[in-house]
Design an enzyme around this catalytic site. Sequence first.
Site, PDB file in Angstrom:
ATOM      1  N   ASP A  91       0.826  -1.212   0.000  1.00  0.00           N
ATOM      2  CA  ASP A  91       0.000   0.000   0.000  1.00  0.00           C
ATOM      3  C   ASP A  91       0.858   1.258   0.000  1.00  0.00           C
ATOM      4  OD1 ASP A  91      -2.102   1.759   0.163  1.00  0.00           O
ATOM      5  OD2 ASP A  91      -2.467   1.439   2.297  1.00  0.00           O
ATOM      6  N   ASP A 318      -1.759   5.299  -6.115  1.00  0.00           N
ATOM      7  CA  ASP A 318      -1.965   4.491  -4.922  1.00  0.00           C
ATOM      8  C   ASP A 318      -2.177   3.017  -5.268  1.00  0.00           C
ATOM      9  OD1 ASP A 318      -2.593   3.472  -2.461  1.00  0.00           O
ATOM     10  OD2 ASP A 318      -4.431   4.613  -2.187  1.00  0.00           O
TER      11      ASP A 318
END
Length: 451
Positions: A91, A318
Amino acid sequence: MAAAAAASSTSSSQPFLYLLLRSLLLLVAARLSSASLKLPLHHTLTLSPTYPQRPATVVSPVVSGASAGTGQYFVTLHLGSPPQPLHLVVDTGSDLIWARCSSSSNSSSSSPVDPLRPFHPLLSSSFCPLHCYDPLCRLVPRVPHFPCHRHTRIHSACRYNYTYGDGSFSSGIFASDITTVNTTRNGLAKLPLLHFGCAFHSSGPSVSGPAFHGAQGVLGLGRGPISFSTQLHRRFGNKFSYCLMDFTLSPPPTSFLIIGNHPSKNSTMAFTKLIANPALPTFYYVNVTSVSVDGVKLHIDPSVWALDETGSGGTVVDSGTTLTLIIEPAYSAILAAMRRRLELPEASPSGQVPFDLCVNVTGVRRPRLPRLRFGMEGEGWMRRKATFSPPARNYFIDTEEGVKCLGIQPVGDGGGAFSVIGNVMQQGYLWEFDNDRSRLGFTRRGCAVSP
């Protein structure tokens, strides 16, 4: 080399459809994370001692969570002495590394064959909780009003509470332990001492239930001082890269997370400047300057893409978000342009599919789909524009047999909202996050061959 197109059968698309439905409900909120309180990129605290000279790159396999019905990518990290394997979400939209922990000293309390059993800190001889007076404890969100006694270590561990924007949280003890990772060539590689969250409590849609299937925690790769890449920067440099291969394929191709310099230099890589946002310093912001559909530039005011003085707006890259999210009114402009250029009949998918544009491709072997391009601010003194032009399969996704939908979702233009280039849009590219030079590189070459 771009990955092959996803299979379009109803059975193979169901897990992917589920994760996309989940993305609409959760990921916008999760990215607006109140826990993402990042400190300066180059902090002065020493996170690890000096280690002997070793190879400057670690290449670790990354696997898809599609088989578990989630749109995340995972990497295996081994913590403790002896090492305990952990499956963590990759992440770039958060900083904290954390894993579900068990307070039991009996490993039989969870099945030894269960790949998702929690980390057992009492079984690790090298596990060390940080004291609440340790300067490193200031880098994590603390449990409010919890007493901290300077001389009583047992009752004064560094207790953290990392809260996400949708109300999800990870709470436990901030600690350190020996870390090893799987590499593609050398087996297990020992890394510097790692600081991470040992989570005895975690709850919420982003970190539990179907949204978190296949994971034991999160590997934060954000720009803050407690992220995985920042903690390792003294040994490997403050740079990492990855390839995310098409996770709808079965079996999915192997992806890679590379900490340090990529083993091969790639002259085809385009670079765009990374922008710092003091309000949300975790995120990797890029400056989108234009969007075109089939080569026609859309009339979108540049202010729509810009970061304002409050830290709102902008565009984030992201890996922890599945779908791409575009702020209004840019989303409406893209949607209208797509409709104008499509020559296929629109479709009404069965079920509650949350997409504004779907087309019927039944019987069409190679459907002609509009090409989407993002122009970005260039990097360096020449400021040459960097163009991100993903293949159509990165934004027209199979939702059921014979139906493709525009896998982009709108975001309101108020309340601190921003656009997000999600991991589906990133597939088939090599991405290089270079914090030393504050730039992001990307190329379609370099993913087909193992680094």
